[in-house]
Write an enzyme that holds these catalytic residues in place. Structure first.
Site, PDB file in Angstrom:
ATOM      1  N   LYS A  46       0.841  -1.202   0.000  1.00  0.00           N
ATOM      2  CA  LYS A  46       0.000   0.000   0.000  1.00  0.00           C
ATOM      3  C   LYS A  46       0.874   1.249   0.000  1.00  0.00           C
ATOM      4  O   LYS A  46       0.623   2.193  -0.757  1.00  0.00           O
ATOM      5  CB  LYS A  46      -0.934  -0.004   1.215  1.00  0.00           C
ATOM      6  CG  LYS A  46      -2.120  -0.920   1.025  1.00  0.00           C
ATOM      7  CD  LYS A  46      -2.890  -1.171   2.305  1.00  0.00           C
ATOM      8  CE  LYS A  46      -3.910  -2.284   2.057  1.00  0.00           C
ATOM      9  NZ  LYS A  46      -4.534  -2.804   3.260  1.00  0.00           N
ATOM     10  N   ASP A  69     -11.262   2.969   3.589  1.00  0.00           N
ATOM     11  CA  ASP A  69     -11.603   1.546   3.515  1.00  0.00           C
ATOM     12  C   ASP A  69     -13.119   1.367   3.380  1.00  0.00           C
ATOM     13  O   ASP A  69     -13.590   0.267   3.090  1.00  0.00           O
ATOM     14  CB  ASP A  69     -11.134   0.856   4.806  1.00  0.00           C
ATOM     15  CG  ASP A  69     -10.255  -0.332   4.546  1.00  0.00           C
ATOM     16  OD1 ASP A  69     -10.035  -0.655   3.364  1.00  0.00           O
ATOM     17  OD2 ASP A  69      -9.785  -0.943   5.522  1.00  0.00           O
ATOM     18  N   GLN A 112      -4.920  -1.425   9.361  1.00  0.00           N
ATOM     19  CA  GLN A 112      -4.828  -2.775   8.788  1.00  0.00           C
ATOM     20  C   GLN A 112      -5.457  -3.798   9.734  1.00  0.00           C
ATOM     21  O   GLN A 112      -5.105  -3.861  10.912  1.00  0.00           O
ATOM     22  CB  GLN A 112      -3.351  -3.112   8.519  1.00  0.00           C
ATOM     23  CG  GLN A 112      -3.140  -4.437   7.835  1.00  0.00           C
ATOM     24  CD  GLN A 112      -3.702  -4.463   6.413  1.00  0.00           C
ATOM     25  OE1 GLN A 112      -3.502  -3.533   5.632  1.00  0.00           O
ATOM     26  NE2 GLN A 112      -4.423  -5.522   6.082  1.00  0.00           N
TER      27      GLN A 112
END
Ligand code: NDP
Length: 298
Positions: A54, A121, A98
């Site tokens: 990422k 997200d 995460q």
């Protein structure tokens, strides 16, 4: 005739290129670079790889990448305190924590702490609610990537019969809502669904998000159907040598590609789209928070 392969790797590269072009325009026209902060708690090897990818891809798109690595034993309060600091930081447009988080940390509480405008997200209840209402917001990345691939393969999705297998908050539910927003007729299947094969046989598009290796068989599919396989399962691969493993999807590729019109491979299908959509969301978040129009990224 075998199915055409939907190349998610190439599609993700094109999406990242389009995002990089948008970032360059933003810098030129508005004088700032969007920034993505990624928080990693602990030492999970798969999570470390995701976070590294990422960060690399964020920088490749010309955006600022901020990495925060916290030790495994970090408390929930400390993770939330970091999220609140990032919420207040004007150089941060997107925040990604995460998952999975270590056991002592409640993931729902952490997601709730993220400013919905920075929730790239798309997991915050406010963004989930926006999909239900059909309002613009930040759309979760894997579901968004799945719909982009389906649209590429099929064109206009309006009126298509879609079967979504799996109803998780992360994948199945948002995919089904996004498909409804595309005017599809959606059936949702789950572990209590009776006669899954029969449902499959009617679907123009099958999205499999189950987490069961090669469960969906080619014989279940309607001829020419489009198959979007979200599943990522690591299974033993003795043919590659002792102790070796490989990744397979939730669809039995070998039998499905003989019947389907188009199919995503695993790996190289939906997987690469997830980060590409995350980067696109970061650009959108940066524009939304400044009251600027979103650029067109495709
Ligand atoms: P979950 O385990 O959260 O959900 C699985 C769903 O499948 C549940 O709704 C469950 O039903 C349903 N299910 C289980 N068994 C059956 C069955 N026999 N028949 C029909 N439905 C069944 O998984 P996720 O949604 O998080 O992930 C699904 C897959 O997608 C996994 O392989 C995961 O690795 C992959 N994934 C890939 C991503 C990517 O490409 N980047 C990102 C996220 C996930 P019920 O609700 O009744 O229990």
């Amino acid at each position: 005739m075998s199915a055409s392969v939907i190349d998610g790797k190439a599609r993700a590269a094109a999406l990242r290129k389009s995002t990089a072009q948008a970032v360059a325009q933003i810098e030129k026209n508005h004088g700032f670079k969007p920034g993505l902060a990624v928080v990693l708690v602990g030492e999970d090897p798969a999570s470390k790889v995701y976070v590294r990818n990422k960060a690399e891809q964020t920088k490749e798109c010309g955006m600022n990448s901020f990495e925060h690595r916290l030790p495994e034993e970090t408390s929930e309060a400390d993770v939330i305190a970091l999220v609140e600091k990032l919420n207040a930081d004007e150089s941060v447009d997107g925040i990604l924590v995460q998952m999975p988080l270590p056991r002592q940390i409640n993931e729902d509480k952490v997601v709730l702490a993220i400013d919905p405008k920075k929730d790239v997200d798309g997991l915050h209840p406010e963004n989930a609610g926006r999909i239900v209402l059909g309002q613009p917001g930040l759309v979760p990345c894997t579901p968004q990537g799945s719909v982009i691939l389906a649209k590429d393969a099929v064109g206009d999705l309006s009126g298509k019969e879609v079967l979504v297998i799996g109803r998780s908050i992360l994948v199945g539910k948002p995919v089904s809502l996004l498909m409804q927003n595309e005017n599809c007729t959606v059936t949702m299947a789950h572990s209590r669904t009776r006669d899954l094969a029969d449902h499959c046989s009617r679907a123009d598009i099958v999205v499999a998000a189950v987490g069961r290796p090669e469960m969906v068989k080619g014989e279940w599919l309607k001829k020419g159907a489009t198959v979007i396989d979200v599943g990522i399962n690591r299974v033993p691969a003795p043919e590659r040598g002792e102790g070796k493993t490989k990744l397979v999807g939730d669809v039995d590729y070998e039998s499905a590609e003989k019947v389907a019109g188009a199919i995503t491979p695993v790996p190289g299908g939906v997987g690469p789209m997830t980060i590409a959509c995350l980067l696109m969301n970061t650009v959108f978040a940066a524009m939304d928070s400044r009251g600027l129009e979103r650029p067109s990224i495709s």
